[in-house]
Design a protein around this motif. Sequence first.
Motif, short mmCIF file in Angstrom:
data_model
loop_
_atom_site.label_atom_id
_atom_site.label_comp_id
_atom_site.label_asym_id
_atom_site.label_seq_id
_atom_site.Cartn_x
_atom_site.Cartn_y
_atom_site.Cartn_z
N TYR A 54 1.01 -1.15 0.09
CA TYR A 54 0.02 0.20 0.01
C TYR A 54 1.03 1.22 -0.04
O TYR A 54 0.72 2.15 -0.66
CB TYR A 54 -0.99 0.14 1.03
CG TYR A 54 -1.61 -1.42 1.48
CD1 TYR A 54 -2.32 -1.82 0.70
CD2 TYR A 54 -1.31 -1.84 2.77
CE1 TYR A 54 -2.99 -3.23 0.76
CE2 TYR A 54 -1.82 -3.31 2.93
CZ TYR A 54 -2.67 -3.84 1.96
OH TYR A 54 -3.23 -5.13 2.18
N LEU A 72 1.28 4.13 -2.98
CA LEU A 72 1.00 5.47 -2.69
C LEU A 72 2.19 6.38 -3.00
O LEU A 72 2.08 7.47 -3.83
CB LEU A 72 0.81 5.83 -1.17
CG LEU A 72 -0.75 5.19 -0.71
CD1 LEU A 72 -0.90 5.65 0.67
CD2 LEU A 72 -1.55 6.28 -1.24
N CYS A 93 -3.40 -5.37 7.75
CA CYS A 93 -3.80 -3.84 7.96
C CYS A 93 -4.11 -3.69 9.50
O CYS A 93 -4.89 -4.18 10.08
CB CYS A 93 -5.06 -3.55 7.17
SG CYS A 93 -4.61 -3.97 5.32
N ARG A 107 -9.44 -2.86 5.04
CA ARG A 107 -8.70 -2.37 4.03
C ARG A 107 -9.40 -1.38 3.23
O ARG A 107 -10.37 -1.64 2.25
CB ARG A 107 -8.42 -3.42 2.95
CG ARG A 107 -7.02 -3.36 1.89
CD ARG A 107 -7.05 -4.35 0.91
NE ARG A 107 -7.19 -5.79 1.52
CZ ARG A 107 -6.07 -6.49 1.97
NH1 ARG A 107 -5.07 -5.82 1.82
NH2 ARG A 107 -6.08 -7.58 2.26
N GLU A 114 -8.98 1.23 1.15
CA GLU A 114 -9.04 1.14 -0.32
C GLU A 114 -9.80 0.38 -1.08
O GLU A 114 -9.70 0.32 -2.27
CB GLU A 114 -7.43 1.49 -0.74
CG GLU A 114 -6.85 0.10 -0.75
CD GLU A 114 -6.31 0.02 0.70
OE1 GLU A 114 -5.13 -1.12 0.87
OE2 GLU A 114 -6.53 0.29 1.62
N ASN A 166 -4.69 10.03 2.04
CA ASN A 166 -3.59 8.86 1.95
C ASN A 166 -3.17 8.61 3.46
O ASN A 166 -2.59 7.46 3.31
CB ASN A 166 -2.38 9.47 1.16
CG ASN A 166 -2.81 10.05 -0.18
OD1 ASN A 166 -3.12 9.25 -1.25
ND2 ASN A 166 -2.89 11.29 -0.30
N ILE A 211 -4.57 5.09 4.60
CA ILE A 211 -3.97 3.93 3.69
C ILE A 211 -2.52 3.31 4.20
O ILE A 211 -2.21 2.33 3.96
CB ILE A 211 -4.16 4.22 2.20
CG1 ILE A 211 -5.47 4.36 1.95
CG2 ILE A 211 -3.54 3.03 1.46
CD1 ILE A 211 -5.68 4.88 0.28
#
Length: 211
Positions: free
Chosen positions: A17, A21, A152, A157, A159, A175, A178
């Motif tokens: 992740y 990003l 996570c 999760r 996203e 962001n 995430i």
Amino acid sequence: MLALSPLPLVLASTSPYRRELLSHLQIPFTIIAPEVDETPLPDETPEATALRLSQLKARAAQPAYPNALIIGSDQVATVDGLQVGKPGSHEKAVEQLQLMSGKCVVFHSALSLYNSASGSMHSTSVPTTVRFRQLSAAQIEAYLRKDQPYNCAGSARIESLGIAVIEKLTSEDPNALIGLPLIALVKMLATEGMDVLTWKSAKPPLSDHEG
């Protein structure tokens, strides 16, 4: 004129992740897996834990990259005064979602940028408040079987299908939840002389290093 960064960029994380990003900034970077004990210290606040670990991860990459800009990041969630980390298993994820069902959870997303050449360290924590839906046992089981968010923090999760288990979220950077606060990162990089909008690479990116 395009600005050239004197130092390569390194992401001290193997999180897919964070990797995705960071790629949004369109700057070549190298990945290294930092070896850090993520156990919280006694009486340490969630924000302090996340900040400390982000710095440790960045510093852990220094032996391999003594002349680089190294990114370290960590995330710790808290609900009812309890720290919530990565579940690691289905059973633990069920417990976490049962605990967070119908409640507000604060995710502390810490970011550190370490200049291993000069020794300068920039650190910040970006909080995100998430209100989870009231979830039934069947909904929790169905979500976990479909999304399997076991790596996570908070067992969701966001996203992906995890967006269906929350009612609302509030943050200065979408962001951050995430895993990598990009707005803060852009500011830190600018402090180190890297303008992401005008930067170009003078050399090809380094190959990934899994040390």
